[in-house]
Design a protein around this motif. Structure first.
Motif, PDB file in Angstrom:
ATOM      1  N   ILE A   1       0.840  -1.206   0.000  1.00  0.00           N
ATOM      2  CA  ILE A   1       0.000   0.000   0.000  1.00  0.00           C
ATOM      3  C   ILE A   1       0.869   1.248   0.000  1.00  0.00           C
ATOM      4  CG2 ILE A   1      -1.660   1.325   1.379  1.00  0.00           C
ATOM      5  CD1 ILE A   1      -2.700  -1.461   2.387  1.00  0.00           C
ATOM      6  N   ALA A   2       1.934   1.224   0.787  1.00  0.00           N
ATOM      7  CA  ALA A   2       2.824   2.382   0.868  1.00  0.00           C
ATOM      8  C   ALA A   2       3.475   2.685  -0.477  1.00  0.00           C
ATOM      9  CB  ALA A   2       3.893   2.132   1.930  1.00  0.00           C
ATOM     10  N   GLN A   3       3.913   1.643  -1.173  1.00  0.00           N
ATOM     11  CA  GLN A   3       4.566   1.835  -2.472  1.00  0.00           C
ATOM     12  C   GLN A   3       3.597   2.404  -3.497  1.00  0.00           C
ATOM     13  OE1 GLN A   3       6.019  -2.142  -3.128  1.00  0.00           O
ATOM     14  NE2 GLN A   3       8.000  -1.741  -2.104  1.00  0.00           N
ATOM     15  N   ASN A   4       2.353   1.968  -3.432  1.00  0.00           N
ATOM     16  CA  ASN A   4       1.352   2.439  -4.399  1.00  0.00           C
ATOM     17  C   ASN A   4       0.846   3.841  -4.094  1.00  0.00           C
ATOM     18  OD1 ASN A   4       1.520   0.000  -5.748  1.00  0.00           O
ATOM     19  ND2 ASN A   4      -0.276  -0.887  -4.735  1.00  0.00           N
ATOM     20  N   ASN A   5       1.042   4.300  -2.843  1.00  0.00           N
ATOM     21  CA  ASN A   5       0.466   5.593  -2.441  1.00  0.00           C
ATOM     22  C   ASN A   5       1.504   6.578  -1.895  1.00  0.00           C
ATOM     23  OD1 ASN A   5      -2.713   5.146  -2.504  1.00  0.00           O
ATOM     24  ND2 ASN A   5      -1.782   3.261  -1.710  1.00  0.00           N
ATOM     25  N   HIS A   6       2.783   6.171  -1.947  1.00  0.00           N
ATOM     26  CA  HIS A   6       3.874   7.047  -1.520  1.00  0.00           C
ATOM     27  C   HIS A   6       3.685   7.532  -0.079  1.00  0.00           C
ATOM     28  CE1 HIS A   6       4.989   6.977  -5.743  1.00  0.00           C
ATOM     29  NE2 HIS A   6       3.781   7.410  -6.064  1.00  0.00           N
ATOM     30  N   LEU A   7       3.458   6.581   0.821  1.00  0.00           N
ATOM     31  CA  LEU A   7       3.254   6.889   2.237  1.00  0.00           C
ATOM     32  C   LEU A   7       4.317   6.180   3.076  1.00  0.00           C
ATOM     33  CD1 LEU A   7      -0.627   6.475   2.405  1.00  0.00           C
ATOM     34  CD2 LEU A   7       0.641   8.637   2.380  1.00  0.00           C
ATOM     35  N   GLN A   8       4.710   6.815   4.186  1.00  0.00           N
ATOM     36  CA  GLN A   8       5.730   6.223   5.043  1.00  0.00           C
ATOM     37  C   GLN A   8       5.344   6.243   6.522  1.00  0.00           C
ATOM     38  OE1 GLN A   8       7.691   4.276   2.845  1.00  0.00           O
ATOM     39  NE2 GLN A   8       9.102   4.665   4.544  1.00  0.00           N
ATOM     40  N   LYS A   9       4.126   6.673   6.837  1.00  0.00           N
ATOM     41  CA  LYS A   9       3.690   6.719   8.226  1.00  0.00           C
ATOM     42  C   LYS A   9       2.600   5.674   8.452  1.00  0.00           C
ATOM     43  CE  LYS A   9       4.858  11.565   9.018  1.00  0.00           C
ATOM     44  NZ  LYS A   9       4.381  12.893   9.474  1.00  0.00           N
ATOM     45  N   VAL A  10       2.740   4.928   9.557  1.00  0.00           N
ATOM     46  CA  VAL A  10       1.797   3.858   9.880  1.00  0.00           C
ATOM     47  C   VAL A  10       1.331   4.019  11.323  1.00  0.00           C
ATOM     48  CG1 VAL A  10       1.417   1.363   9.969  1.00  0.00           C
ATOM     49  CG2 VAL A  10       3.051   2.316   8.329  1.00  0.00           C
ATOM     50  N   ALA A  11       0.027   3.875  11.561  1.00  0.00           N
ATOM     51  CA  ALA A  11      -0.539   3.917  12.916  1.00  0.00           C
ATOM     52  C   ALA A  11      -1.156   2.556  13.227  1.00  0.00           C
ATOM     53  CB  ALA A  11      -1.592   5.014  13.029  1.00  0.00           C
ATOM     54  N   LEU A  12      -0.836   2.003  14.394  1.00  0.00           N
ATOM     55  CA  LEU A  12      -1.342   0.704  14.824  1.00  0.00           C
ATOM     56  C   LEU A  12      -2.293   0.889  15.994  1.00  0.00           C
ATOM     57  CD1 LEU A  12       2.059  -1.266  14.841  1.00  0.00           C
ATOM     58  CD2 LEU A  12       0.456  -0.965  12.928  1.00  0.00           C
ATOM     59  N   SER A  13      -3.521   0.379  15.865  1.00  0.00           N
ATOM     60  CA  SER A  13      -4.494   0.543  16.944  1.00  0.00           C
ATOM     61  C   SER A  13      -5.499  -0.598  16.911  1.00  0.00           C
ATOM     62  CB  SER A  13      -5.209   1.896  16.810  1.00  0.00           C
ATOM     63  OG  SER A  13      -5.997   2.171  17.950  1.00  0.00           O
ATOM     64  N   GLY A  14      -6.346  -0.634  17.933  1.00  0.00           N
ATOM     65  CA  GLY A  14      -7.340  -1.688  18.078  1.00  0.00           C
ATOM     66  C   GLY A  14      -6.953  -2.654  19.181  1.00  0.00           C
ATOM     67  N   GLY A  15      -7.952  -3.328  19.739  1.00  0.00           N
ATOM     68  CA  GLY A  15      -7.731  -4.197  20.887  1.00  0.00           C
ATOM     69  C   GLY A  15      -6.733  -5.308  20.666  1.00  0.00           C
TER      70      GLY A  15
END
Length: 760
Positions: A690-704
């Motif tokens: 997903i990051a390569q296709n959208n040029h993103l480098q920030k990830v947030a992890l959440s949920g129980g």
């Protein structure tokens, strides 16, 4: 000569700030005043240039240790020629408001509590400017005695003298009291047993293995000797709580170290001003087995109220237990019991003795629960000691919102301009008592924070009481998808405003397509989100029952993989033949079945396939059993194809691999670890794509599911190795107790966008 006004913003009320400022003024030889204005403390300072500069430096850099200064401002002012320095009457001013949480008893008060020559010797309500109740006794702001529960107890001459003495530790301490003028403890139902006799009566009961309900700072606890197996088992039977771990309170740190491993970082939290329940690794076998059965950890806290100290140590010659079960006095999911009427109605059948007192609790407040990740605090339940400390976001938001939160582990959140105020823990809103507690606490907190919300923010689940509460408030309502709110909560805690890839893994959330979501990957910012991937869907069989009966999910997933896995189901011991045939029919006809991408139910199914937990007696039991098993397994990498197809994480492939290996007799603990590793590989592989296709480098992890620190570590480590900037939770829970903060973050972003006439 110079005259200035210094304004200090943050947690500067109820923490001994004004007395500290007055002492600094004496030391710096300046004149003027200090006054609470509500949003800030205002300090007028007059003196020689160097004296004024020194005073400002002392105020900002030497505040009370419980204070939290967020910002300060200095203004030049005309000379008033003050004759001395005074604490003046509080004045109410509009603006930012900061409310102090309740503070654990300080070391000075503990020393005086046990000093026979001190007039507060063994006083159950000793406190000073550095400690004691705050939020739970508050009725209004500014924080002064007449706006707290303590207004019912006029100070005696000696307390009043100390209250007005700048040299006293009790100077301007609003809850100050002594034996002569303070609240009293008593045995509920036997009110003639009061004060000293009531404490001795309670200690004798605990020594005899009896169960005692005890009124604390934010509500009642149920207490019993934690080393008495018979007594603990009886409490479990009375509470209908067969396996869910109990928290314990230990006499002191030495006692804690006799049954739990404590790192330096954990010790700092355990002994700090908040004193939460800390999840620590067990050591030895001195505690009753049924305190936390099958769990390598035990939840531990130290006494944070003087009355709790007196349960362990008194002058009556009794040798009482040095570790007590100290669990909230409430039914599962209900709010903590907080007054005598509730105690009689809800606790009388659960205990032998009720020790109460006559200081009114205005806001219920459960104990906070803290795990540790890489030896740093990792919040599980944010309540006493932390709520309602706000989070500050740097985006210039304006307006006010009220976010109702989720249905489970409910907290609400008030957003006002750039501050997000998460509430203390409420409970599960399937219980009408929790709904009423939510409504009353929201009413009080919006009043205290002077908020008339422009928007109400809710979860869209059509059957949630949280949604009904929000819609009943007569305001405009906006809805935020559950898992998007999870990611927003992580972004808000970390003050992130850019677009991120959000990984939200939990048990249940209402999806935009009407199905159950729970294993989701988004691209999102504070106002928009797009679901770009998720785990492979399966059928949850049996509605709500599937959340506690993991074997249902296991059978359903096996039915997806094989034409008729009857022999496999029988050999794995998932259920009997007749039950299997019912589940097979439900699956084939989609009867009482809902399409789901719940990661929580995936964990439950694997736990059942591995024979760890077929049926849960509390939420998360199967998943935690799987995690604990994995921690005992070999650290190895699962070699299967983890690449997603059509934006789906190939979790069915993972189920098939684990099932095959289980059927072939491989070690259960090794397989539990391989499951965690395989799922982590899938998440990371998909994030990279997903990051390569959208040029993103920030990830947030959440949920129980990210309460599971093994999964968290496997995912975070690989993402960082791949060059990502990874945001995780710290002091806001990753579970549903944190989503209100994310909802509020969205609401404020929406208000800002509306000012540009483009919020949809």
């Amino acid at each position: 000569m110079r005259s200035v006004l210094l304004r200090v913003y943050g947690i500067v009320q109820g923490v001994g700030f004004r007395p500290t400022v007055a002492r600094h003024a004496q030391a710096c030889q300046v004149t003027g005043y200090v006054c609470n204005k509500g949003p800030y403390v205002e300090i007028a300072i007059e003196g020689e240039e160097h004296q004024v500069d020194k005073m400002i430096d002392c105020v900002i850099h030497q505040p009370p240790k419980q204070a939290m200064i967020i910002r300060h401002e200095v203004f030049n002012a005309s000379l008033h020629h003050y004759s001395d320095f005074q604490i003046v009457t509080s004045q109410k001013t509009k603006g930012e408001i900061y409310i102090s949480p309740d503070l654990a008893i300080c070391d000075d008060c503990v020393r005086e509590l046990y000093d026979p020559h001190n007039r507060r010797y063994l006083h159950p309500f000793i406190n000073c400017t550095n400690c004691g109740p705050r939020l739970t006794i508050l009725e209004g702001l500014p924080y002064d005695r007449e706006r707290t529960s303590m207004k019912a107890f006029p100070m005696c001459p000696e307390c009043e003298k100390e209250y007005h003495d700048p040299q006293s530790r009790f100077y301007d301490a609003q809850p100050v009291s002594c034996h002569e003028c303070g609240p009293e403890v008593y045995i509920l139902g036997h009110e003639e047993i009061r004060e000293r006799e009531a404490i001795i009566y309670t200690r004798q009961a605990l020594k005899e293995g009896k169960i005692v309900a005890i009124k604390g700072i934010g509500g009642f606890h149920l207490a019993v000797d934690a080393k008495n197996e018979k007594a603990v088992s009886r409490l479990r039977a009375l509470k209908h709580r067969p396996r869910k771990p109990f928290a314990v309170m230990a006499k002191n740190l030495t006692t804690v170290k006799s049954f739990a491993h404590v790192s330096k970082a954990q010790e700092a939290v355990l002994t700090g001003v908040q004193k939460p329940i800390c999840l620590l690794e067990k050591k030895g076998s001195s505690l009753a087995e049924s305190v936390a059965p099958g769990n390598p950890k035990v939840g531990v806290m130290l006494p944070y109220a003087p009355l709790q100290h007196l349960l362990f140590r008194y002058d009556d010659g009794l040798k009482t237990p040095d570790v007590l079960i100290m669990t909230s006095a409430n039914d599962s999911g209900a709010p903590i019991v907080h007054n005598d009427e509730e105690a009689l109605a809800e606790c009388a059948s659960l205990c032998d003795v009720i020790l109460s007192h006559n200081r009114v609790i205005r806001i219920r407040c459960d104990d906070s629960v803290m795990d540790f990740y890489h030896d740093a605090p990792y919040m599980i339940r944010r309540s006493r000691g932390y709520a309602p400390l706000p989070y500050y976001v740097s985006t210039s938001y304006e307006g006010a919102v009220l976010a109702i939160g989720g249905e489970l582990k409910n907290t609400f959140c008030i957003g006002k301009n750039q501050l997000l105020y998460p509430s203390s823990y409420i409970g599960d809103l399937s219980d009408i008592r929790s709904v009423k507690s939510l409504q009353s606490t929201m009413k009080l907190m919006t009043s205290l924070l002077e908020v008339d919300p422009d928007l109400i923010v809710c979860d869209p689940h059509p059957q949630y009481n949280a949604k009904r509460v929000g819609e009943s408030l007569g305001k405009e309502v906006v809805y935020v998808q559950h898992h998007y709110a999870h990611i927003l909560s992580c972004m808000a805690e970390n003050d992130v405003h850019d677009k991120v890839i959000g990984v939200a893994f939990d048990g249940t959330g209402y999806g935009d397509d009407g199905t159950i979501w729970g294993g989701e990957i988004f691209i999102c910012d504070p106002l928009h989100y797009k679901r770009v991937s998720h785990i492979q869907p399966f059928l949850q069989l049996g509605g709500d029952a599937s959340s506690l009966e993991g074997y249902r999910g296991a059978v359903s997933m096996l039915l997806d993989l094989y034409d008729d896995p009857q022999d496999l189901v029988m050999k794995l011991g998932l259920c009997d033949l007749s039950h299997y045939k019912v589940l097979r029919a439900m699956h084939a006809r989609k009867l009482n079945a809902v399409t789901s991408t719940s990661a929580g139910r995936l964990f439950d199914a694997i736990s059942a396939i591995l024979g760890l937990c077929l049926r849960s007696t509390y939420e998360g039991e199967a998943a935690t059993a799987l995690q604990f098993a994995a921690l005992q397994g070999k650290r190895q990498t699962l070699s299967i194809d983890v690449k997603a197809k059509q934006d789906l994480l190939p979790t069915k492939r993972l189920v098939a691999e684990i099932t095959k290996r289980r059927f072939n007799g491989e070690d259960v603990h090794d397989l539990a670890y391989l499951f965690h590793d395989g799922l982590a590989q899938m998440i990371v592989s998909e994030v990279i794509r997903i990051a390569q296709n959208n040029h993103l480098q920030k990830v947030a992890l959440s949920g129980g599911c990210f309460q599971n620190t093994l999964l968290l570590a496997l995912v975070e480590t690989r993402l960082k190795e791949a060059g990502f900037c990874v945001y995780i939770h710290h002091l806001l829970p990753p579970n549903d107790g944190g989503i209100a903060c994310g909802q509020a973050y969205y609401g404020l972003a929406c208000l800002k966008e509306r000012r540009n006439d483009s919020c949809v």
